[in-house]
Design a protein around this motif. Structure first.
Motif, PDB file in Angstrom:
ATOM      1  N   GLU A  68       1.535  -6.038   0.544  1.00 31.18           N
ATOM      2  CA  GLU A  68       1.871  -6.753   2.032  1.00 31.18           C
ATOM      3  C   GLU A  68       2.293  -5.217   2.755  1.00 31.18           C
ATOM      4  N   GLY A  69       3.069  -4.562   2.098  1.00 33.85           N
ATOM      5  CA  GLY A  69       3.390  -3.263   2.712  1.00 33.85           C
ATOM      6  C   GLY A  69       2.241  -2.187   3.270  1.00 33.85           C
ATOM      7  N   GLN A  70       1.301  -2.474   2.438  1.00 36.96           N
ATOM      8  CA  GLN A  70       0.222  -1.483   2.582  1.00 36.96           C
ATOM      9  C   GLN A  70      -0.980  -2.153   3.562  1.00 36.96           C
ATOM     10  N   PHE A  71      -1.018  -3.476   3.393  1.00 27.40           N
ATOM     11  CA  PHE A  71      -2.012  -3.917   4.186  1.00 27.40           C
ATOM     12  C   PHE A  71      -1.828  -5.004   5.508  1.00 27.40           C
ATOM     13  N   GLY A  72      -0.411  -5.258   5.471  1.00 32.47           N
ATOM     14  CA  GLY A  72       0.021  -6.446   6.386  1.00 32.47           C
ATOM     15  C   GLY A  72      -0.333  -7.489   6.009  1.00 32.47           C
ATOM     16  N   SER A  73      -0.017  -8.505   6.866  1.00 34.55           N
ATOM     17  CA  SER A  73      -0.519 -10.046   6.680  1.00 34.55           C
ATOM     18  C   SER A  73      -0.391 -10.788   8.075  1.00 34.55           C
ATOM     19  N   GLY A  74      -0.996 -11.896   8.037  1.00 38.67           N
ATOM     20  CA  GLY A  74      -0.979 -12.603   9.235  1.00 38.67           C
ATOM     21  C   GLY A  74      -1.816 -11.809  10.338  1.00 38.67           C
ATOM     22  N   THR A  75      -1.403 -11.768  11.517  1.00 42.39           N
ATOM     23  CA  THR A  75      -1.810 -11.040  12.608  1.00 42.39           C
ATOM     24  C   THR A  75      -1.865  -9.696  12.485  1.00 42.39           C
ATOM     25  N   ASN A  76      -0.911  -9.284  11.452  1.00 44.07           N
ATOM     26  CA  ASN A  76      -1.038  -7.663  11.211  1.00 44.07           C
ATOM     27  C   ASN A  76      -1.824  -7.223  10.127  1.00 44.07           C
ATOM     28  N   SER A  77      -2.648  -8.336   9.541  1.00 44.17           N
ATOM     29  CA  SER A  77      -3.649  -7.930   8.446  1.00 44.17           C
ATOM     30  C   SER A  77      -4.750  -7.510   8.919  1.00 44.17           C
ATOM     31  N   PRO A  78      -5.826  -6.671   8.338  1.00 40.18           N
ATOM     32  CA  PRO A  78      -7.121  -6.059   8.857  1.00 40.18           C
ATOM     33  C   PRO A  78      -8.100  -7.247   8.635  1.00 40.18           C
ATOM     34  N   CYS A  79      -7.730  -8.131   7.843  1.00 44.96           N
ATOM     35  CA  CYS A  79      -8.312  -9.783   7.917  1.00 44.96           C
ATOM     36  C   CYS A  79      -8.082 -10.734   8.996  1.00 44.96           C
ATOM     37  N   SER A  80      -7.108 -10.366   9.943  1.00 46.70           N
ATOM     38  CA  SER A  80      -6.777 -11.347  10.928  1.00 46.70           C
ATOM     39  C   SER A  80      -7.959 -11.540  11.760  1.00 46.70           C
ATOM     40  N   THR A  81      -8.413 -12.686  12.283  1.00 38.86           N
ATOM     41  CA  THR A  81      -9.907 -12.989  12.861  1.00 38.86           C
ATOM     42  C   THR A  81      -9.647 -12.284  14.308  1.00 38.86           C
ATOM     43  N   SER A  82      -8.500 -11.746  14.533  1.00 36.34           N
ATOM     44  CA  SER A  82      -8.358 -11.167  15.916  1.00 36.34           C
ATOM     45  C   SER A  82      -8.387  -9.749  15.583  1.00 36.34           C
ATOM     46  N   SER A  83      -8.273  -9.193  14.482  1.00 36.78           N
ATOM     47  CA  SER A  83      -8.429  -7.792  14.200  1.00 36.78           C
ATOM     48  C   SER A  83      -9.971  -7.194  14.234  1.00 36.78           C
ATOM     49  N   PRO A  84     -10.008  -6.035  14.899  1.00 41.13           N
ATOM     50  CA  PRO A  84     -11.395  -5.417  15.013  1.00 41.13           C
ATOM     51  C   PRO A  84     -11.531  -4.935  13.376  1.00 41.13           C
ATOM     52  N   GLN A  85     -10.786  -4.528  12.559  1.00 41.21           N
ATOM     53  CA  GLN A  85     -11.205  -4.246  11.282  1.00 41.21           C
ATOM     54  C   GLN A  85     -11.648  -5.454  10.493  1.00 41.21           C
ATOM     55  N   MET A  86     -11.722  -6.608  10.965  1.00 42.72           N
ATOM     56  CA  MET A  86     -12.074  -7.644  10.143  1.00 42.72           C
ATOM     57  C   MET A  86     -13.473  -7.660   9.141  1.00 42.72           C
ATOM     58  N   PHE A  87     -14.499  -6.944   9.989  1.00 45.32           N
ATOM     59  CA  PHE A  87     -15.809  -6.945   9.479  1.00 45.32           C
ATOM     60  C   PHE A  87     -15.954  -5.555   8.680  1.00 45.32           C
ATOM     61  N   THR A  88     -14.765  -4.848   8.402  1.00 49.02           N
ATOM     62  CA  THR A  88     -14.844  -3.234   7.682  1.00 49.02           C
ATOM     63  C   THR A  88     -14.286  -3.390   6.269  1.00 49.02           C
ATOM     64  N   ALA A  89     -14.465  -2.110   5.826  1.00 48.17           N
ATOM     65  CA  ALA A  89     -13.966  -2.045   4.398  1.00 48.17           C
ATOM     66  C   ALA A  89     -12.578  -2.283   4.441  1.00 48.17           C
ATOM     67  N   GLN A  90     -11.723  -1.911   5.546  1.00 50.59           N
ATOM     68  CA  GLN A  90     -10.408  -2.062   5.395  1.00 50.59           C
ATOM     69  C   GLN A  90     -10.003  -3.606   5.266  1.00 50.59           C
ATOM     70  N   CYS A  91     -10.781  -4.440   5.713  1.00 52.46           N
ATOM     71  CA  CYS A  91     -10.399  -5.845   5.484  1.00 52.46           C
ATOM     72  C   CYS A  91     -11.023  -6.316   3.783  1.00 52.46           C
ATOM     73  N   LYS A  92     -12.067  -5.526   3.519  1.00 52.46           N
ATOM     74  CA  LYS A  92     -12.318  -5.848   1.949  1.00 52.46           C
ATOM     75  C   LYS A  92     -11.248  -5.368   0.995  1.00 52.46           C
ATOM     76  N   ALA A  93     -10.728  -4.199   1.327  1.00 53.78           N
ATOM     77  CA  ALA A  93      -9.626  -3.654   0.449  1.00 53.78           C
ATOM     78  C   ALA A  93      -8.571  -4.600   0.346  1.00 53.78           C
ATOM     79  N   ALA A  94      -8.016  -4.999   1.637  1.00 55.55           N
ATOM     80  CA  ALA A  94      -6.839  -6.078   1.769  1.00 55.55           C
ATOM     81  C   ALA A  94      -7.430  -7.440   1.060  1.00 55.55           C
ATOM     82  N   ALA A  95      -8.631  -7.803   0.952  1.00 56.71           N
ATOM     83  CA  ALA A  95      -9.068  -8.995   0.570  1.00 56.71           C
ATOM     84  C   ALA A  95      -9.035  -8.819  -1.014  1.00 56.71           C
ATOM     85  N   ASP A  96      -9.453  -7.634  -1.550  1.00 57.56           N
ATOM     86  CA  ASP A  96      -9.247  -7.455  -3.054  1.00 57.56           C
ATOM     87  C   ASP A  96      -7.904  -7.337  -3.368  1.00 57.56           C
ATOM     88  N   ALA A  97      -7.051  -6.729  -2.663  1.00 60.34           N
ATOM     89  CA  ALA A  97      -5.670  -6.673  -2.993  1.00 60.34           C
ATOM     90  C   ALA A  97      -4.967  -8.251  -3.160  1.00 60.34           C
TER      91      ALA A  97
END
Length: 175
Positions: A68-97
């Motif tokens: 969570e320190g590395q990737f964040g969570s909730g609205t601070n996550s790269p996988c947040s549906t409001s994040s521009p990173q949701m469709f990127t490798a950053q979200c994939k890395a957070a998803a894997d973690a």
């Protein structure tokens, strides 16, 4: 519910022993002749469950805190549906973690009872991560139905660390 009934039964047995001991003492019985209520073996399984729950919580919390320190969570996550990173490798890395943290939780609770919420949360997270990967969400899909499915999976992933933490905390209560 069953745990409460067991705890009540243990309490009633313990209280009965105290009352009986009290009655015997008033009749001049020697305290050293009375069986110790605290030596009852029926209390030990509850203690063992509590120790197992604490061990699970600590292991899961340690892993969650790092990720969570590395990737964040909730609205601070790269996988947040409001994040521009949701469709990127950053979200994939957070998803894997998140999936790895869920896998750790499942390994920790394997063979233990009283972790229904944590089990459910961890499995749901792993399913969301699997769906995110299968749909190729990290590569920016263009089909509307695929993007919608990615949004649903990403929302579950973004809430993953807090949900795992809540599940581990509920495990302390046997839920």
């Amino acid at each position: 519910m069953i745990k409460r009934q067991v705890l009540r039964a243990v309490a009633v047995v313990g209280l009965s022993g105290v009352l009986i001991t009290g009655c015997n003492d008033s009749e001049g019985a020697n305290r050293s002749d009375q069986p110790s209520v605290s030596s009852s073996s029926s209390i030990e399984p509850v203690s063992a469950k509590a120790q197992a729950a604490e061990k699970v919580k600590l292991a899961v919390e340690e892993r969650i805190s790092v990720d969570e320190g590395q990737f964040g969570s909730g609205t601070n996550s790269p996988c947040s549906t409001s994040s521009p990173q949701m469709f990127t490798a950053q979200c994939k890395a957070a998803a894997d973690a998140t999936s790895e943290a869920a896998g750790l939780a499942l390994r920790e609770i394997s063979g233990h009872q009283g972790f229904a919420t944590l089990d459910s949360v961890a499995r749901k997270l792993q399913d969301a991560v699997r769906t995110y990967g299968t749909l190729g969400c990290a590569t920016g899909p263009t089909a509307a139905d695929t993007r919608k499915a990615c949004l649903e999976s990403a929302a579950v992933i973004a809430r993953g660390f807090p949900d795992l933490r809540s599940g581990a905390n509920l495990g302390l209560a046997g839920k």
